[in-house]
Write an enzyme that holds these catalytic residues in place. Structure first.
Site, PDB file in Angstrom:
ATOM      1  N   ARG A  62     -32.072 -16.001   6.725  1.00 38.77           N
ATOM      2  CA  ARG A  62     -31.495 -14.663   6.558  1.00 38.77           C
ATOM      3  C   ARG A  62     -31.313 -13.979   7.910  1.00 38.77           C
ATOM      4  O   ARG A  62     -30.346 -13.253   8.134  1.00 38.77           O
ATOM      5  CB  ARG A  62     -32.377 -13.825   5.627  1.00 38.77           C
ATOM      6  CG  ARG A  62     -32.273 -14.333   4.185  1.00 38.77           C
ATOM      7  CD  ARG A  62     -33.251 -13.694   3.254  1.00 38.77           C
ATOM      8  NE  ARG A  62     -32.868 -12.380   2.750  1.00 38.77           N
ATOM      9  CZ  ARG A  62     -32.010 -12.156   1.767  1.00 38.77           C
ATOM     10  NH1 ARG A  62     -31.368 -13.157   1.208  1.00 38.77           N
ATOM     11  NH2 ARG A  62     -31.754 -10.934   1.358  1.00 38.77           N
ATOM     12  N   GLU A 113     -26.087 -14.083   0.358  1.00 38.93           N
ATOM     13  CA  GLU A 113     -24.912 -13.468  -0.257  1.00 38.93           C
ATOM     14  C   GLU A 113     -25.094 -11.958  -0.366  1.00 38.93           C
ATOM     15  O   GLU A 113     -24.144 -11.198  -0.221  1.00 38.93           O
ATOM     16  CB  GLU A 113     -24.608 -14.118  -1.614  1.00 38.93           C
ATOM     17  CG  GLU A 113     -25.331 -13.554  -2.829  1.00 38.93           C
ATOM     18  CD  GLU A 113     -26.801 -13.977  -2.911  1.00 38.93           C
ATOM     19  OE1 GLU A 113     -27.274 -14.664  -1.990  1.00 38.93           O
ATOM     20  OE2 GLU A 113     -27.471 -13.623  -3.893  1.00 38.93           O
ATOM     21  N   ASP A 114     -26.345 -11.532  -0.574  1.00 37.06           N
ATOM     22  CA  ASP A 114     -26.577 -10.089  -0.688  1.00 37.06           C
ATOM     23  C   ASP A 114     -26.432  -9.395   0.656  1.00 37.06           C
ATOM     24  O   ASP A 114     -25.909  -8.289   0.747  1.00 37.06           O
ATOM     25  CB  ASP A 114     -27.939  -9.813  -1.317  1.00 37.06           C
ATOM     26  CG  ASP A 114     -29.060 -10.611  -0.666  1.00 37.06           C
ATOM     27  OD1 ASP A 114     -28.754 -11.475   0.188  1.00 37.06           O
ATOM     28  OD2 ASP A 114     -30.227 -10.369  -1.008  1.00 37.06           O
ATOM     29  N   ARG A 154       0.840  -1.204   0.000  1.00 35.86           N
ATOM     30  CA  ARG A 154       0.000   0.000   0.000  1.00 35.86           C
ATOM     31  C   ARG A 154       0.869   1.245   0.000  1.00 35.86           C
ATOM     32  O   ARG A 154       1.935   1.261   0.594  1.00 35.86           O
ATOM     33  CB  ARG A 154      -0.887   0.006   1.235  1.00 35.86           C
ATOM     34  CG  ARG A 154      -1.844  -1.165   1.295  1.00 35.86           C
ATOM     35  CD  ARG A 154      -2.373  -1.319   2.710  1.00 35.86           C
ATOM     36  NE  ARG A 154      -3.297  -2.436   2.815  1.00 35.86           N
ATOM     37  CZ  ARG A 154      -2.911  -3.684   3.052  1.00 35.86           C
ATOM     38  NH1 ARG A 154      -1.635  -3.975   3.203  1.00 35.86           N
ATOM     39  NH2 ARG A 154      -3.808  -4.649   3.134  1.00 35.86           N
ATOM     40  N   ASP A 166     -30.075 -10.848 -11.089  1.00 34.12           N
ATOM     41  CA  ASP A 166     -30.530 -12.232 -11.027  1.00 34.12           C
ATOM     42  C   ASP A 166     -31.128 -12.592 -12.379  1.00 34.12           C
ATOM     43  O   ASP A 166     -31.496 -11.719 -13.154  1.00 34.12           O
ATOM     44  CB  ASP A 166     -31.603 -12.391  -9.940  1.00 34.12           C
ATOM     45  CG  ASP A 166     -30.979 -12.463  -8.560  1.00 34.12           C
ATOM     46  OD1 ASP A 166     -29.748 -12.639  -8.495  1.00 34.12           O
ATOM     47  OD2 ASP A 166     -31.714 -12.317  -7.566  1.00 34.12           O
ATOM     48  N   GLU A 167     -31.286 -13.894 -12.617  1.00 31.55           N
ATOM     49  CA  GLU A 167     -31.797 -14.316 -13.926  1.00 31.55           C
ATOM     50  C   GLU A 167     -33.228 -13.840 -14.175  1.00 31.55           C
ATOM     51  O   GLU A 167     -33.664 -13.705 -15.296  1.00 31.55           O
ATOM     52  CB  GLU A 167     -31.757 -15.844 -14.008  1.00 31.55           C
ATOM     53  CG  GLU A 167     -32.631 -16.466 -12.940  1.00 31.55           C
ATOM     54  CD  GLU A 167     -32.325 -17.924 -12.677  1.00 31.55           C
ATOM     55  OE1 GLU A 167     -31.744 -18.547 -13.565  1.00 31.55           O
ATOM     56  OE2 GLU A 167     -32.666 -18.406 -11.591  1.00 31.55           O
ATOM     57  N   ASP A 168     -33.956 -13.578 -13.066  1.00 33.00           N
ATOM     58  CA  ASP A 168     -35.361 -13.231 -13.230  1.00 33.00           C
ATOM     59  C   ASP A 168     -35.621 -11.740 -13.008  1.00 33.00           C
ATOM     60  O   ASP A 168     -36.750 -11.316 -12.885  1.00 33.00           O
ATOM     61  CB  ASP A 168     -36.222 -14.052 -12.260  1.00 33.00           C
ATOM     62  CG  ASP A 168     -35.746 -13.894 -10.834  1.00 33.00           C
ATOM     63  OD1 ASP A 168     -34.693 -13.229 -10.635  1.00 33.00           O
ATOM     64  OD2 ASP A 168     -36.403 -14.411  -9.922  1.00 33.00           O
TER      65      ASP A 168
END
Lengths: 717, 729
Positions: A672, A624-625, A434, A536-538
């Site tokens: 969650r 994950e979110d 750094r 997402d896929e949807d």
């Protein structure tokens, strides 16, 4: 001697003198006050440097440039080996006492010796060890290790202390991996004992590095040892309290200008400065208090000032002073460092250091001039005028910097230990280290991983400091992305090529190797832009919505910018964090099923978070979110940003899509909740922050012709 | 002992006199006779000498026109060093500022600047008359001392000096006789064990083992040395300086735009150890054209010509020009760690690749070399190509820019080197006034364009202190009272401050004011100025200030409370209601003010805006140029000025909250009423152009978003919304 003769002499001398001046020749040094006279022959002692105009020789003649008869010398490799054998002990440096070859490229692993049965280890040292064991540096294989940590408690080497470990010398020598201390790191808080408190650890540390509190510049081996702060037994293991600064009041002065409250030692070393503090104490805004009360028999040694000092001392409350003072004096105690330092730092009371020769904590990376006033014990009496001369703007900046440093490197034992390891890692990896800027500005070195990029502009944090504009504005229409990456996380085979839609930008399909949740946040090399739109896929989003979110993200490149939001709350009945997806007036998370953020967070998610958390996410295929929101908020200390969305999308997300089953599942929700609590405990606190606002296009739902609106699609249903 | 002929002779004689004189004075009373005899004979001698000069060919008349510009080093007094003179100690490795430096000499100083004294030049010779140095005063050391004497650090008063610089030139150890030089140092009148003395040395050590620090024993003197290793450098005491490259004075290399260059790696040094040259050749074989490996030209004679040429297989290249053709330039250690090549490389804007283990880089105490160079351990020389290839292009460009800036600021001349050294020592003595990292490391362009917000800590202040509403009023009492009543309904209002800007009329009696829960205070001003609205009144005790006009009656309490909540999330920005925009008018070639329904916002009106009290202080005391007076004279644009100020210092756009409203009240000319006026628009446009020229840039940032409550216009029961009453007309 006859008077007559004397006068004759005088007379003739005088006559000669007159003659002399008549000729105007010689200048006696004493008579040469006249500037013209003295510049006569071009040379005037005592006057500014005369800028000699003679043709002078060069310090390095041209023909000497390359005549260093170097080639006849011993091979440089041998010379390096000589260094290794010559510079040892007190003269150890990384070059001579550290074995770089043990650290494989890009791999800085730390081995902790297994704990011996019956070996007494203090809680503090136990915390240090468990921090390392829980960190991403930890390895159980000494063959892989670059750095070794003893499981023998070396924190307290004061032989009078109950924590003192005896026979350390033999115990250390018996370790089969000891190798005369090479690549070992020894943590120490206290060394020496009454009355002189030397910095000797009481055993031969060989070529080991020291991470030591209160280390003096004389004993500190630059770029080899690490100076750590003195912390108490109660210092939290993870997370830690935030700084006390809540607002930046203007003018920045507090009730007191400068305060100190502490012991004055009547015997032994360390009180020279403290003994003199009463000279500066003015009972008004400079309040420096000492007490003689320490130990059992202080009254035996009591001096003339003790009673007066003690009485004054009892008049003030330490906490009150700490929180209401602009500056806090941090004079040396028995040892160079004192607890006052961290206390002042946390309280946003700018520390005024009076400890000559103390190598300040993490001095290798922290520029202390931006957060403290480094005083000189010899100039104690000037300290009040010095601090009074500091400009308001500077005080404002110093104070904020104390808070940044406290939260970045000092608030918990974990941070102190990790900072120590990161400093050593920077030395070992060299190319991937750094810069001073990264260590000294938000979000700090622990969150800015140099392995990501050598270029500061690649991080989302330094645009303003570098004078660079955040990522460039999008070209017209919705072509802001330059790649579409499809992560195929399904066990079914990929669809045939002709079935994929034709697109103007390349589509890259990546088949997830492990088909796990975390692979969504892997730092794929195919991500070439700074901004990542995660979908997402949807997810159903219109190009207008994406365009708008992208312009918002450009203003806040370090934050998550998303559409559907969620919130957390403290469930006081169950004494744990709660998660809610209800529509509320505030939020603290945005779902990453549709969010824009900086690609650096992919790298951070993958490399910063411990395997335990990522493993949990993969196992549950959930959260994950939430983890990403925790991470980003921990870095920024700010909430994510929710932008407006079409109603239609909300409904999809609320459970009419292919993922409906998943979202409707009560287990999913409970998971969650569990995730949140697990994450909060790893982060050592709740990093999420609430926000009450949402960002809309400027003319959103305004009563003006829709044709005037740039993002008109967002309003259409 | 004899003195040489010519003008020097007289100096020699008087020098002798002065050294003997003071010793005689105390003995005057007891030994009158000897004194008189001596005085007499000296005067007589002087008389004879003067007489001789009268008839000497180079007489005083001819020296009179030497003037100031023809001073010669030969005029310096000659000092003979007795063999038995003491030699200082070798130099204490444990020296630090607090142990070996007398800080009392520097004292408290309102300017926070150290005073530096330069000893007058003396020519030291040993007992047989051989000088202690083969070069004497070098051109570079003369330049250095001249620069110091011209600088603000200089003092000619030895008693007030904090730092002493000997005039004995020790830049190059090769030209020194070590023992005699040390004796000469010890003879300096204020030497005092070298305390507070600063020596400049660029080429330390000598064959065969080339020590990395000056070998001249020097007691406690500070050493500004080129080529320190980590073992000889006393961190925080010594200063590591570059080895000055004499080519810099000779050759001018214009700055080149950063970017990819013809060669990737260039090695131009001539004295490279054969083992390393072999390594480099191996690299060249592997990577071909990307590497250029130069050596000295065999057919050229020594001297300047050979220093400025390099060859590769008979092909001749101009040096240092060739350095500009390469992205990376190798700076390998020679016998010494410090290499003059480093300076040439930086000048060429080539990124130095430094291979010199344990070398302390020049000025490393303040310069962040990570941003301007690549340091590779000597052992990893074979991996150099791979390491350099992994550096992103943008970083290479940045390093090229940074390298050139380092040279311009700190390497380009002896003056630059000397001033940097003194500044570093100065920063240690007055650390609270030290130059910042940004000042040291940011090139002018970055300094100009970067922003360091004064409120840089990410902090969301708690709601509880609330905000202070500051209402600027002249005489619209009825409207003012309505505004006060409206604002008083906002939960987070802490205090209301009415700035009474009318000197001809007193504010109404206390009993007439509306009764509100929060404290209300009236401040009367001395002059009817717009800037009174932005004065940092002591009465404002909260961080948050709501500036509001006395005719803004249309904002609901929900809207104001929400505005305050948004401000808490952005305490370093202006958070306001009506937004405005600046546009570039291509036809007119200047800025234009826009108040139409636009999709973008770059300003918020301060007729109703939240902001941090710090900006009041900035507006009042730190507004650049004559903007403040201009605003007061024109009675307009104070809000634009505030927007400029905040955007300039934070680099951030304001936040517009809540939907657009009709900002109009029936009985008064409100902002919008005025804004529609054509002349008003012209005036506002003029303001923007005026301010942009004073700021020297357009600091305003354009954004396309505004802040609304999370559930604004959502299909959700109004009762459950925190801020239901938003956007009502």
């Amino acid at each position: 001697m006859q008077a007559k003769k004397r006068y004759l002499f005088l007379l003739s001398a005088g006559a000669c003198l007159v003659l002399l001046f008549y000729f105007g020749g010689v200048q006696l040094p004493a008579s040469g006050r006249n500037r013209h006279d003295r510049s006569h022959n071009g040379y005037r002692p005592d006057q500014p440097w005369p800028h000699f105009s003679d043709p002078l020789q060069q310090f390095l003649p041209w023909d000497q440039l390359d005549t260093e008869e170097y080639n006849i010398h011993i091979s440089p490799r041998q010379k390096r080996d000589v260094n290794t054998s010559v510079y040892k002990g007190k003269r150890c440096r990384m070059d001579s006492c550290f074995d770089f070859s043990a650290c494989k490229k890009n791999d800085f692993k730390v081995y902790v010796y297994p704990q011996q049965k019956g070996e007494k280890i203090s809680e503090s040292y136990q915390n240090i060890l468990s921090t390392i064991e829980g960190s991403r540096f930890y390895t159980t294989d000494p063959g892989q290790a670059c750095l070794f940590i003893l499981s023998l408690d070396t924190l307290d080497r004061d032989s009078l202390s109950p924590q003192y470990v005896h026979n350390l010398k033999t115990k250390v020598q018996n370790l089969h991996l000891w190798n005369n201390g090479r690549n070992h790191l020894i943590f120490n808080l206290y060394s020496g004992t009454w009355p002189d408190y030397t910095e000797d650890l009481g055993f031969d540390i060989g070529q080991a590095m020291l991470a030591k509190a209160s280390i003096s510049t004389e004993n500190f081996r630059p770029n080899f040892d690490v100076s750590i702060p003195l912390f108490s037994k109660e210092h939290p293991r993870t997370g830690g309290d935030r700084g006390y600064l809540k607002y930046n009041s203007i003018p920045p002065f507090r009730k007191y200008m400068l305060v100190f409250k502490g012991k004055r030692y009547l015997t032994g070393i360390g009180s020279d400065t403290r003994n003199a503090l009463y000279h500066v104490h003015n009972q008004e805004d400079v309040v420096l208090l000492t007490t003689c009360k320490h130990g059992k028999d202080w009254q035996k040694h009591k001096d003339a000032r003790c009673d007066k000092d003690n009485a004054e001392y009892d008049k003030y409350d330490y906490r009150e002073m700490l929180h209401n003072s602009t500056f806090c004096l941090v004079p040396r105690g028995r040892r160079l460092g004192s607890f006052r330092f961290l206390e002042a730092l946390q309280a946003a009371c700018v520390p005024v250091m009076l400890s000559n020769g103390w190598e300040l904590p993490f001095s290798e990376i922290i520029n202390w001039n931006t957060a403290a006033v480094i005083g000189d014990e010899r100039l104690l009496l000037q300290i009040p005028s010095t601090v009074r001369s500091i400009h308001q703007d500077k005080i404002l900046a110093l104070r904020q910097q104390t808070q940044f440093l406290w939260e970045a490197y000092f608030s918990s034992m974990e941070k102190i230990v990790l900072t120590t390891l990161e400093i050593i890692q920077d030395r070992v990896l060299q190319q991937e280290s750094r810069s001073t800027l990264m260590w000294n500005s938000h979000p700090g070195g622990l969150f800015a991983l140099p392995q990501y990029s050598a270029h500061l502009g690649d991080f989302p944090f330094y645009y303003a400091t570098l004078g660079e504009a955040p990522p460039p504005p999008p070209p017209p229409q919705s072509t802001t992305q330059s790649n579409i990456i499809v992560l195929w996380n399904c066990d079914k085979p990929l669809p045939a090529k002709h079935r994929w839609p034709a697109t103007s930008v390349p589509v890259i399909v990546i088949e997830g190797e492990n088909k796990v949740m975390s692979s969504r946040f892997l730092p794929y090399e195919t991500i070439v832009t700074d901004a990542v739109l995660s979908l997402d896929e949807d997810t159903v989003l219109s190009t207008t919505e994406v365009d708008f979110a992208f312009t918002v993200w450009q203003s806040f490149p370090e934050r998550l910018v998303g559409y559907p939001a969620r919130s957390h709350f403290w469930d006081s009945n169950k004494e744990r964090w709660g998660y809610t997806s209800k529509w509320t007036n505030d939020y603290s998370m945005v779902l990453t099923g549709a969010a824009i953020y900086h690609r650096y967070y992919h790298f951070l998610y993958t490399n910063f978070l411990p395997a335990s958390l990522k493993g949990m996410v993969d196992q549950l295929a959930n959260c994950e979110d939430i983890l990403m929101n925790f991470l980003v908020s921990a870095v920024t200390k700010l909430p994510p940003i929710k932008v407006t969305q079409k109603k239609q999308y909300k409904e999809t997300m609320m459970g009419q899509s292919s993922r409906a089953s998943r979202w409707a599942d009560p287990d999913h929700f409970a998971q969650r909740q569990t995730c949140m609590n697990k994450f909060a405990s790893w982060f050592g606190g709740m990093p999420l922050v609430h926000s009450q606002m949402r960002l809309d296009p400027v003319l959103f739902k305004d009563q003006v012709s829709i044709l005037r609106k740039k993002y008109r699609d967002i309003e259409r249903l | 002992q004899q003195c040489v002929n010519g003008p020097g002779a007289i100096m020699c004689a008087s020098g002798k006199y002065s050294s003997r004189g003071p010793a005689l004075i105390p003995r005057m009373k007891t030994k009158h006779r000897i004194y008189y005899i001596t005085l007499f004979s000296v005067v007589l001698l002087g008389l004879i000498a003067t007489g001789m000069f009268q008839f000497w060919p180079h007489s005083i008349e001819s020296t009179a026109d030497w003037g100031l510009d023809r001073r010669s080093v030969h005029d310096a007094p000659l000092i003979r060093l007795p063999v038995a003179n003491p030699i200082p100690e070798r130099g204490d490795l444990s020296c630090r500022m607090h142990t070996c430096f007398d800080v009392y000499r520097c004292g408290y100083n309102p300017k926070n600047r150290i005073k530096v004294y330069i000893y007058p030049l003396q020519r030291f010779v040993d007992e047989v008359g051989v000088p202690i140095s083969s070069t004497g005063l070098s051109r570079e050391y003369n330049d250095l001392l001249s620069a110091i004497s011209d600088s603000e650090f200089y003092t000619d008063d030895v008693t007030r000096a904090c730092l002493f610089v000997p005039s004995i030139d020790v830049l190059n150890q090769n030209s020194l006789r070590i023992r005699e030089t040390a004796q000469a140092l010890a003879m300096l009148p204020r030497w005092d064990k070298g305390m507070n003395h600063l020596l400049f040395n660029m080429l330390p050590g000598g064959p065969p083992d080339y020590n990395t620090a000056l070998d001249v024993p020097r007691d406690r003197a500070l050493l500004a040395g080129g080529g320190f290793s980590t073992w000889t450098y006393r961190q925080g005491y010594d200063v590591s300086i570059p080895v000055y490259s004499p080519l810099s004075a000779d050759v001018e290399l214009p700055e080149r735009q950063p970017g990819p260059r013809r060669y990737f790696i260039l090695s131009s040094q001539t004295a490279i150890h054969r083992e390393y040259r072999a390594e480099l050749e191996r690299l060249k074989e592997e990577n071909g054209e990307a590497l250029l490996l130069l050596d000295k030209c065999s057919n050229l004679s020594q001297g300047v010509a050979s220093a400025r040429k390099r060859c590769y297989k008979g092909q001749v290249f101009d040096y240092p020009q060739i350095l500009q053709e390469s992205s990376f330039c190798v700076v390998l250690r020679g016998a010494r760690l410090g290499q003059a090549t480093l300076s040439d490389v930086l000048q060429a804007g080539c990124v130095p690749v430094i291979l010199a283990d344990s070398y302390i880089l020049p000025f490393s105490e303040v310069l962040d070399w990570k941003r301007a160079s690549v340091v590779i351990p000597e052992e990893k020389l074979p991996e150099m190509y791979t390491i350099l290839k992994s550096i992103p292009h943008r970083q290479v460009e940045e390093m090229q820019r940074q390298a050139r800036w380092f040279w311009d600021a700190y390497f380009s001349s002896m003056k630059a080197i000397g001033m940097t050294t003194l500044q570093i020592i100065n920063d240690r003595i007055y650390p609270y006034a030290a130059r910042t990292y940004e000042q040291w490391n940011n090139p002018p362009l970055v300094k100009w364009s970067s922003v360091n917000s004064p409120l840089f800590l990410p902090l969301i202040p708690p709601r509880s202190p609330g905000f202070t509403a500051v209402v600027l009023t002249y005489d619209r009492i009825e409207s003012l009272f309505r505004v006060i009543t409206e604002i008083s309904k906002v939960p987070s209002l802490a205090k209301l401050l009415v700035v009474w800007n009318n000197q001809n009329k007193s504010p109404p009696e206390d009993s007439l004011w509306p009764k509100i829960a929060a404290p209300l205070k009236v401040v009367r001003t001395k002059e009817n100025k717009l800037s009174n609205r932005f004065f940092p009144y002591d009465e404002i005790e909260t961080e948050a200030v709501l500036a509001i006009d006395d005719d803004i009656i249309m904002l609901t309490s929900d809207e104001l409370q929400f505005g305050y909540e948004v401000w808490r999330e952005f305490p370093d920005r202006l958070v306001g209601y009506p937004g405005r925009l600046h546009l570039w008018d291509h036809e007119m070639g200047k800025w234009k003010y826009e108040s139409e329904w636009t999709n973008e916002v770059s300003m918020v009106l301060t007729g109703a805006a939240f902001y941090h009290k710090y900006f009041n202080y900035l507006y009042t005391y730190k507004m650049p140029g004559d903007i403040k007076n201009w605003v007061d004279a024109h009675m307009n644009c104070e809000d634009i000025a505030m927007n400029f100020l905040v955007a300039n210092i934070t680099g951030k756009a304001p936040i517009k909250v809540t939907p657009r409203k009709k900002f109009k009240c029936p009985e008064c000319t409100a902002i919008d009423g005025l804004s529609l006026d054509q002349t008003h628009m012209v005036e506002r446009s003029e303001c923007i152009n005026k301010f942009a020229s004073v700021f020297g840039t357009m600091p305003l940032k354009v954004v396309e978003h505004r802040a609304d409550p999370v559930l604004y216009k959502d299909d959700f029961p109004e009762k459950l919304k925190s801020f239901p009453n938003i956007g009502s007309l």
